[in-house]
Design a protein around this motif. Structure first.
Motif, PDB file in Angstrom:
ATOM      1  N   HIS A   9       0.827  -1.209   0.000  1.00 48.63           N
ATOM      2  CA  HIS A   9       0.000   0.000   0.000  1.00 48.63           C
ATOM      3  C   HIS A   9       0.863   1.262   0.000  1.00 48.63           C
ATOM      4  N   ARG A  10       1.977   1.217   0.716  1.00 52.43           N
ATOM      5  CA  ARG A  10       2.862   2.389   0.729  1.00 52.43           C
ATOM      6  C   ARG A  10       3.477   2.612  -0.655  1.00 52.43           C
ATOM      7  N   LYS A  11       3.946   1.533  -1.279  1.00 55.52           N
ATOM      8  CA  LYS A  11       4.526   1.659  -2.617  1.00 55.52           C
ATOM      9  C   LYS A  11       3.489   2.166  -3.611  1.00 55.52           C
ATOM     10  N   LEU A  12       2.259   1.663  -3.488  1.00 53.84           N
ATOM     11  CA  LEU A  12       1.188   2.102  -4.371  1.00 53.84           C
ATOM     12  C   LEU A  12       0.907   3.585  -4.179  1.00 53.84           C
ATOM     13  N   ALA A  13       0.906   4.034  -2.932  1.00 55.48           N
ATOM     14  CA  ALA A  13       0.673   5.452  -2.640  1.00 55.48           C
ATOM     15  C   ALA A  13       1.787   6.317  -3.216  1.00 55.48           C
ATOM     16  N   HIS A 158       1.870   0.199 -14.814  1.00 55.92           N
ATOM     17  CA  HIS A 158       2.002  -0.436 -13.495  1.00 55.92           C
ATOM     18  C   HIS A 158       3.417  -0.927 -13.207  1.00 55.92           C
ATOM     19  N   ARG A 159       4.401  -0.189 -13.752  1.00 55.14           N
ATOM     20  CA  ARG A 159       5.785  -0.486 -13.433  1.00 55.14           C
ATOM     21  C   ARG A 159       6.320   0.589 -12.491  1.00 55.14           C
ATOM     22  N   VAL A 160       7.246   0.212 -11.647  1.00 55.71           N
ATOM     23  CA  VAL A 160       7.817   1.154 -10.687  1.00 55.71           C
ATOM     24  C   VAL A 160       8.567   2.260 -11.419  1.00 55.71           C
ATOM     25  N   VAL A 161       8.308   3.499 -11.043  1.00 51.88           N
ATOM     26  CA  VAL A 161       9.022   4.642 -11.615  1.00 51.88           C
ATOM     27  C   VAL A 161      10.284   4.868 -10.792  1.00 51.88           C
ATOM     28  N   SER A 162      11.420   4.640 -11.378  1.00 55.62           N
ATOM     29  CA  SER A 162      12.676   4.869 -10.677  1.00 55.62           C
ATOM     30  C   SER A 162      13.065   6.343 -10.765  1.00 55.62           C
ATOM     31  N   ARG A 163      13.951   6.758  -9.917  1.00 53.83           N
ATOM     32  CA  ARG A 163      14.469   8.144  -9.906  1.00 53.83           C
ATOM     33  C   ARG A 163      13.321   9.159  -9.820  1.00 53.83           C
ATOM     34  N   GLN A 164      12.396   8.916  -8.894  1.00 54.78           N
ATOM     35  CA  GLN A 164      11.231   9.797  -8.788  1.00 54.78           C
ATOM     36  C   GLN A 164      11.631  11.247  -8.522  1.00 54.78           C
ATOM     37  N   LYS A 165      12.620  11.444  -7.671  1.00 52.10           N
ATOM     38  CA  LYS A 165      13.044  12.810  -7.350  1.00 52.10           C
ATOM     39  C   LYS A 165      13.520  13.528  -8.605  1.00 52.10           C
ATOM     40  N   ARG A 166      14.315  12.847  -9.409  1.00 56.66           N
ATOM     41  CA  ARG A 166      14.827  13.464 -10.639  1.00 56.66           C
ATOM     42  C   ARG A 166      13.696  13.731 -11.617  1.00 56.66           C
ATOM     43  N   VAL A 167      12.776  12.785 -11.733  1.00 57.76           N
ATOM     44  CA  VAL A 167      11.623  12.979 -12.622  1.00 57.76           C
ATOM     45  C   VAL A 167      10.828  14.215 -12.207  1.00 57.76           C
ATOM     46  N   MET A 168      10.610  14.387 -10.900  1.00 61.07           N
ATOM     47  CA  MET A 168       9.868  15.550 -10.427  1.00 61.07           C
ATOM     48  C   MET A 168      10.607  16.849 -10.713  1.00 61.07           C
TER      49      MET A 168
END
Length: 201
Positions: A9-13, A158-168
């Motif tokens: 649930h945390r990963k989904l959030a 539905h794949r994990v987005v890596s490098r979320q900070k960089r993407v943002m």
């Protein structure tokens, strides 16, 4: 089991909170490209000559101009592909340029920007010209746009987005070039008063 569900649930959030950001990015750039193409070709119906060639079973690559304005050959190929893909899916006519751009993929959107880079970049917020690292180049923009596009595709599949900070960071920088504050838009979206989803008890 409860512990595993809590982690899930945390990963989904974590992933789900990216949806509004990517929706803002996609909608903003589709609208921007549609508006700029109308300006570049001095007509709301800039795609019509390409559509006419397809309907007449002729090759749109033979066109050299749209409404008297030189059209890059790669651009003709991109729009040709959008229109043919839409026709395959059952859509044969469009009312607006935005509809055409919206029918394409984000890869198409990125190509249309790259194929009209000078004209597209000229309407960006000029703040990018005074960055410490220098003005945004087409190569840098293409790299940034691809990073966000691939993150968008990962999330939607539905794949994990890596490098979320960089993407943002990249989303924020690119959206700022359209005179939008993505933080403000995002805050307005998540603060919107909505009725709870009507789950059955």
């Amino acid at each position: 089991r409860d512990q595993a569900l809590a982690v899930f649930h945390r990963k989904l959030a974590e992933q789900s909170r990216l949806f509004p950001l990517l929706f803002i990015f996609e909608t903003a750039f589709r609208a921007y490209v549609a508006a700029r193409l109308e300006t570049i070709y001095s007509t709301d119906d800039w795609w019509k000559p390409i559509e006419a060639e397809i309907l007449a079973q002729r090759d749109p690559m033979a066109l050299s101009t749209l409404n008297g304005v030189r059209a890059p050959r790669p651009m003709l190929r991109t729009v040709d592909h959008i229109l043919r893909e839409a026709a395959t899916a059952g859509r044969h006519t469009f009312s607006t340029g935005y509809d055409v751009v919206a029918a394409g993929t984000m890869a198409h959107v990125g190509r249309l920007i790259d194929q009209h880079w000078t004209e597209m970049a000229s309407a960006f917020n000029p703040v990018h010209k005074s960055r410490p690292q220098g003005r945004m180049t087409s190569f840098e923009f293409r790299q940034h746009f691809t990073l966000v596009r691939e993150a968008r595709n990962d999330l939607y599949h539905h794949r994990v987005v890596s490098r979320q900070k960089r993407v943002m960071e990249v989303i924020e920088e690119l959206i700022s070039m359209l005179d939008l504050d993505v933080g403000e838009v995002y805050a307005d979206i998540v603060a919107a008063p909505l009725d709870p989803l009507p789950f059955r008890q």
